[in-house]
Design a protein around this motif. Sequence first.
Motif, PDB file in Angstrom:
ATOM      1  N   VAL A  26       5.988  12.794   4.911  1.00 39.16           N
ATOM      2  CA  VAL A  26       5.481  11.851   3.919  1.00 39.16           C
ATOM      3  C   VAL A  26       6.097  10.486   4.222  1.00 39.16           C
ATOM      4  CG1 VAL A  26       5.110  11.420   1.461  1.00 39.16           C
ATOM      5  CG2 VAL A  26       5.636  13.727   2.242  1.00 39.16           C
ATOM      6  N   ALA A  27       5.231   9.456   4.252  1.00 38.16           N
ATOM      7  CA  ALA A  27       5.713   8.084   4.447  1.00 38.16           C
ATOM      8  C   ALA A  27       5.999   7.499   3.074  1.00 38.16           C
ATOM      9  CB  ALA A  27       4.641   7.265   5.162  1.00 38.16           C
ATOM     10  N   VAL A  28       7.254   7.162   2.834  1.00 43.20           N
ATOM     11  CA  VAL A  28       7.662   6.765   1.482  1.00 43.20           C
ATOM     12  C   VAL A  28       8.181   5.332   1.479  1.00 43.20           C
ATOM     13  CG1 VAL A  28       9.213   7.315  -0.428  1.00 43.20           C
ATOM     14  CG2 VAL A  28       8.188   9.153   0.897  1.00 43.20           C
ATOM     15  N   SER A  29       7.552   4.515   0.627  1.00 47.49           N
ATOM     16  CA  SER A  29       7.991   3.118   0.506  1.00 47.49           C
ATOM     17  C   SER A  29       8.996   2.949  -0.628  1.00 47.49           C
ATOM     18  CB  SER A  29       6.771   2.233   0.230  1.00 47.49           C
ATOM     19  OG  SER A  29       6.192   2.612  -1.004  1.00 47.49           O
ATOM     20  N   ILE A  52      11.356   6.884   5.478  1.00 49.90           N
ATOM     21  CA  ILE A  52      11.341   5.592   4.794  1.00 49.90           C
ATOM     22  C   ILE A  52      11.639   4.544   5.853  1.00 49.90           C
ATOM     23  CG2 ILE A  52      12.389   4.173   2.969  1.00 49.90           C
ATOM     24  CD1 ILE A  52      12.980   7.886   2.909  1.00 49.90           C
ATOM     25  N   VAL A  53      10.716   3.615   6.042  1.00 47.92           N
ATOM     26  CA  VAL A  53      10.929   2.588   7.065  1.00 47.92           C
ATOM     27  C   VAL A  53      11.592   1.381   6.407  1.00 47.92           C
ATOM     28  CG1 VAL A  53       9.829   1.070   8.756  1.00 47.92           C
ATOM     29  CG2 VAL A  53       8.925   3.378   8.368  1.00 47.92           C
ATOM     30  N   ASP A  54      12.721   0.988   6.984  1.00 46.69           N
ATOM     31  CA  ASP A  54      13.415  -0.216   6.506  1.00 46.69           C
ATOM     32  C   ASP A  54      13.075  -1.366   7.452  1.00 46.69           C
ATOM     33  OD1 ASP A  54      15.090  -2.193   5.678  1.00 46.69           O
ATOM     34  OD2 ASP A  54      16.962  -1.148   6.204  1.00 46.69           O
ATOM     35  N   HIS A  55      12.273  -2.313   6.940  1.00 48.14           N
ATOM     36  CA  HIS A  55      11.859  -3.439   7.787  1.00 48.14           C
ATOM     37  C   HIS A  55      12.959  -4.473   7.973  1.00 48.14           C
ATOM     38  CE1 HIS A  55       8.044  -1.974   5.857  1.00 48.14           C
ATOM     39  NE2 HIS A  55       7.745  -1.884   7.131  1.00 48.14           N
ATOM     40  N   GLN A  56      14.014  -4.350   7.219  1.00 49.68           N
ATOM     41  CA  GLN A  56      15.189  -5.248   7.297  1.00 49.68           C
ATOM     42  C   GLN A  56      14.796  -6.722   7.115  1.00 49.68           C
ATOM     43  OE1 GLN A  56      18.293  -3.450  10.202  1.00 49.68           O
ATOM     44  NE2 GLN A  56      16.385  -3.323  11.309  1.00 49.68           N
ATOM     45  N   ALA A  96       5.350  -6.415  10.414  1.00 44.74           N
ATOM     46  CA  ALA A  96       6.013  -5.306   9.709  1.00 44.74           C
ATOM     47  C   ALA A  96       5.105  -4.083   9.683  1.00 44.74           C
ATOM     48  CB  ALA A  96       6.359  -5.724   8.276  1.00 44.74           C
ATOM     49  N   ARG A  97       3.836  -4.321   9.448  1.00 41.82           N
ATOM     50  CA  ARG A  97       2.869  -3.219   9.377  1.00 41.82           C
ATOM     51  C   ARG A  97       2.804  -2.500  10.734  1.00 41.82           C
ATOM     52  NH1 ARG A  97      -2.486  -2.036   9.772  1.00 41.82           N
ATOM     53  NH2 ARG A  97      -3.288  -0.865   8.001  1.00 41.82           N
ATOM     54  N   LYS A  98       2.756  -3.322  11.803  1.00 38.70           N
ATOM     55  CA  LYS A  98       2.664  -2.747  13.152  1.00 38.70           C
ATOM     56  C   LYS A  98       3.921  -1.911  13.450  1.00 38.70           C
ATOM     57  CE  LYS A  98       1.218  -4.129  17.724  1.00 38.70           C
ATOM     58  NZ  LYS A  98       1.855  -4.899  18.747  1.00 38.70           N
ATOM     59  N   ALA A  99       5.089  -2.482  13.129  1.00 42.42           N
ATOM     60  CA  ALA A  99       6.344  -1.770  13.393  1.00 42.42           C
ATOM     61  C   ALA A  99       6.425  -0.498  12.541  1.00 42.42           C
ATOM     62  CB  ALA A  99       7.534  -2.685  13.077  1.00 42.42           C
ATOM     63  N   ARG A 100       5.941  -0.589  11.316  1.00 44.47           N
ATOM     64  CA  ARG A 100       5.994   0.576  10.407  1.00 44.47           C
ATOM     65  C   ARG A 100       5.135   1.716  10.940  1.00 44.47           C
ATOM     66  NH1 ARG A 100       4.778  -1.929   6.147  1.00 44.47           N
ATOM     67  NH2 ARG A 100       2.612  -1.487   5.690  1.00 44.47           N
ATOM     68  N   TYR A 101       3.885   1.387  11.311  1.00 44.45           N
ATOM     69  CA  TYR A 101       3.009   2.464  11.788  1.00 44.45           C
ATOM     70  C   TYR A 101       3.516   3.046  13.105  1.00 44.45           C
ATOM     71  CZ  TYR A 101      -0.334   2.282   7.999  1.00 44.45           C
ATOM     72  OH  TYR A 101      -0.906   2.381   6.754  1.00 44.45           O
ATOM     73  N   ALA A 102       4.142   2.214  13.924  1.00 40.54           N
ATOM     74  CA  ALA A 102       4.704   2.746  15.184  1.00 40.54           C
ATOM     75  C   ALA A 102       5.847   3.712  14.861  1.00 40.54           C
ATOM     76  CB  ALA A 102       5.185   1.596  16.054  1.00 40.54           C
ATOM     77  N   LEU A 112       1.564  11.773   5.741  1.00 42.82           N
ATOM     78  CA  LEU A 112       0.831  11.497   4.508  1.00 42.82           C
ATOM     79  C   LEU A 112       1.210  10.127   3.954  1.00 42.82           C
ATOM     80  CD1 LEU A 112       1.030  14.994   2.771  1.00 42.82           C
ATOM     81  CD2 LEU A 112      -0.637  14.117   4.418  1.00 42.82           C
ATOM     82  N   LEU A 113       0.188   9.347   3.639  1.00 41.32           N
ATOM     83  CA  LEU A 113       0.377   8.002   3.088  1.00 41.32           C
ATOM     84  C   LEU A 113      -0.072   8.007   1.626  1.00 41.32           C
ATOM     85  CD1 LEU A 113      -1.322   6.258   6.134  1.00 41.32           C
ATOM     86  CD2 LEU A 113       1.135   6.209   5.657  1.00 41.32           C
ATOM     87  N   GLY A 114       0.489   7.098   0.843  1.00 39.73           N
ATOM     88  CA  GLY A 114       0.226   7.118  -0.604  1.00 39.73           C
ATOM     89  C   GLY A 114      -0.928   6.231  -1.052  1.00 39.73           C
ATOM     90  N   HIS A 115      -1.857   5.888  -0.153  1.00 36.81           N
ATOM     91  CA  HIS A 115      -2.978   5.035  -0.567  1.00 36.81           C
ATOM     92  C   HIS A 115      -3.778   5.686  -1.701  1.00 36.81           C
ATOM     93  CE1 HIS A 115      -2.580   3.321   3.647  1.00 36.81           C
ATOM     94  NE2 HIS A 115      -2.557   2.253   2.879  1.00 36.81           N
ATOM     95  N   THR A 116      -4.144   4.857  -2.674  1.00 40.34           N
ATOM     96  CA  THR A 116      -4.865   5.356  -3.851  1.00 40.34           C
ATOM     97  C   THR A 116      -6.297   4.813  -3.882  1.00 40.34           C
ATOM     98  OG1 THR A 116      -4.208   3.441  -5.124  1.00 40.34           O
ATOM     99  CG2 THR A 116      -2.746   5.378  -5.232  1.00 40.34           C
TER     100      THR A 116
HETATM  101  N1  LIG Z   1       8.484   0.936   4.173  1.00 41.93           N
HETATM  102  C1  LIG Z   1       7.717   2.016   4.217  1.00 41.93           C
HETATM  103  N2  LIG Z   1       8.210   3.168   4.703  1.00 41.93           N
HETATM  104  C2  LIG Z   1       7.437   4.281   4.791  1.00 41.93           C
HETATM  105  N3  LIG Z   1       6.170   4.315   4.373  1.00 41.93           N
HETATM  106  C3  LIG Z   1       5.625   3.208   3.867  1.00 41.93           C
HETATM  107  C4  LIG Z   1       6.364   1.990   3.762  1.00 41.93           C
HETATM  108  N4  LIG Z   1       5.554   1.050   3.221  1.00 41.93           N
HETATM  109  C5  LIG Z   1       4.369   1.647   3.004  1.00 41.93           C
HETATM  110  N5  LIG Z   1       4.396   2.940   3.388  1.00 41.93           N
HETATM  111  C6  LIG Z   1       3.317   3.942   3.302  1.00 41.93           C
HETATM  112  O1  LIG Z   1       2.064   3.292   3.374  1.00 41.93           O
HETATM  113  C7  LIG Z   1       1.343   3.505   2.151  1.00 41.93           C
HETATM  114  C8  LIG Z   1       0.525   2.284   1.846  1.00 41.93           C
HETATM  115  O2  LIG Z   1       1.372   1.217   1.532  1.00 41.93           O
HETATM  116  P1  LIG Z   1       0.906  -0.270   1.651  1.00 41.93           P
HETATM  117  O3  LIG Z   1      -0.436  -0.385   0.998  1.00 41.93           O
HETATM  118  O4  LIG Z   1       2.004  -1.126   1.191  1.00 41.93           O
HETATM  119  O5  LIG Z   1       0.857  -0.347   3.205  1.00 41.93           O
HETATM  120  P2  LIG Z   1      -0.178  -0.791   4.266  1.00 41.93           P
HETATM  121  O6  LIG Z   1      -0.018   0.201   5.363  1.00 41.93           O
HETATM  122  O7  LIG Z   1       0.079  -2.217   4.586  1.00 41.93           O
HETATM  123  O8  LIG Z   1      -1.573  -0.649   3.631  1.00 41.93           O
HETATM  124  P3  LIG Z   1      -2.867  -0.861   4.425  1.00 41.93           P
HETATM  125  O9  LIG Z   1      -2.920   0.282   5.412  1.00 41.93           O
HETATM  126  O10 LIG Z   1      -3.871  -0.765   3.338  1.00 41.93           O
HETATM  127  O11 LIG Z   1      -2.770  -2.208   5.081  1.00 41.93           O
HETATM  128  C9  LIG Z   1       2.423   3.820   1.131  1.00 41.93           C
HETATM  129  O12 LIG Z   1       1.905   4.547   0.027  1.00 41.93           O
HETATM  130  C10 LIG Z   1       3.381   4.648   1.955  1.00 41.93           C
HETATM  131  O13 LIG Z   1       2.901   5.967   2.112  1.00 41.93           O
END
Ligand SMILES: Nc1ncnc2c1ncn2[C@@H]1O[C@H](COP(=O)(O)OP(=O)(O)OP(=O)(O)O)[C@@H](O)[C@H]1O
Length: 303
Positions: A26-29, A52-56, A96-102, A112-116
């Motif tokens: 689970v990806a947790v913000s 949990i990704v810490d973007h610092q 940050a998004r690119k680094a997070r997904y990597a 699993l992502l928490g998108h609603t």
């Molecule tokens: N820092 C983080 N660490 C881990 N998971 C995260 C983090 N930030 C966001 N996520 C995951 O991504 C999901 C979506 O968050 P958010 O909408 O902020 O990110 P996003 O990827 O930029 O969205 P999008 O894909 O719509 O651009 C969160 O519910 C969580 O599962």
Amino acid sequence: MNGPVAEIRTAVRRFLDEVRPDAVTVAVSGGADSLALAACVGRFVPGASAVIVDHQLQLGSGDVALRAARQCAEFGLVARVEAVEVSGPGGPEAAARKARYAALRPASGVVLLGHTLDDQAETVLLGLGRGSGPRSIAGMRAFDPPWGRPLLGVSRAATRAFCAEQGIEVWEDPHNSDPSFTRVRLRSEVLPLLEDVLQGGVASSLARTAAQLREDCDALDSLAAAFGGDCCAVDDIAELPVALRRRVLRSWLIDEGVPELSDSHLRRVDALVSEWRGQGGVWLPGGFVVRRAHGRLVVEPQS
Ligand SMILES: Nc1ncnc2c1ncn2[C@@H]1O[C@H](COP(=O)(O)OP(=O)(O)OP(=O)(O)O)[C@@H](O)[C@H]1O
């Protein structure tokens, strides 16, 4: 039992039953969406992972990440914090998004992502506003391996209510109230106004429309993939319906190594087929040019 707890547990259970992943992360913000998701996964798949990704990027980001990791451990998950270096083009958000997904991309299994539902509605409106083609309005998929979005049919309000009911302390991302972000204004101004004017669950309607559009796009994409003709021969493709022809052209150009083809590029390449008056080539990203010569399209590196 009714209410948000039952609704969210059911959504997560259903997703896991359908996908049957061999490993779950689970990806947790630290926000309500991903914490509600993590709580359910901890209940159904104890021993699954949480990252949990810490973007610092902000002072105290490490503390937020550690607190979320502790919460996940309480849910029964094996939690870890990944600190990433954020740099690169396109501004800090995109980097940050690119680094997070990597950092989140798994070696195996699903993340699993928490998108609603509300994220989906905002994504559809963003795509509409950009005018960048049907795919961008078609929104996110519930399962797009390795990414899974079990809460895509659940409102953000339900995830907040879940956390309140379960006594889960939620982190409020300061970006979520910063009106300099287009998405924040869609969320706080545009969607409430649309709901007021149109009534009857505008977020669900947008998400439903996106799902239908996705089905249509998928059908056209597979017809384009099965196209039996010669995609460079103008005579072979000129008579195809435009929606199909552009897809045939897109997949040919991608096969030829052209990166990031926008809708407007594609439109201009298509014009070489549909309204050619001896014009010159179309310049594309990555240093490519497409020309028409002797009844054929040719793509070559720009000289
Ligand atoms: N820092 C983080 N660490 C881990 N998971 C995260 C983090 N930030 C966001 N996520 C995951 O991504 C999901 C979506 O968050 P958010 O909408 O902020 O990110 P996003 O990827 O930029 O969205 P999008 O894909 O719509 O651009 C969160 O519910 C969580 O599962």
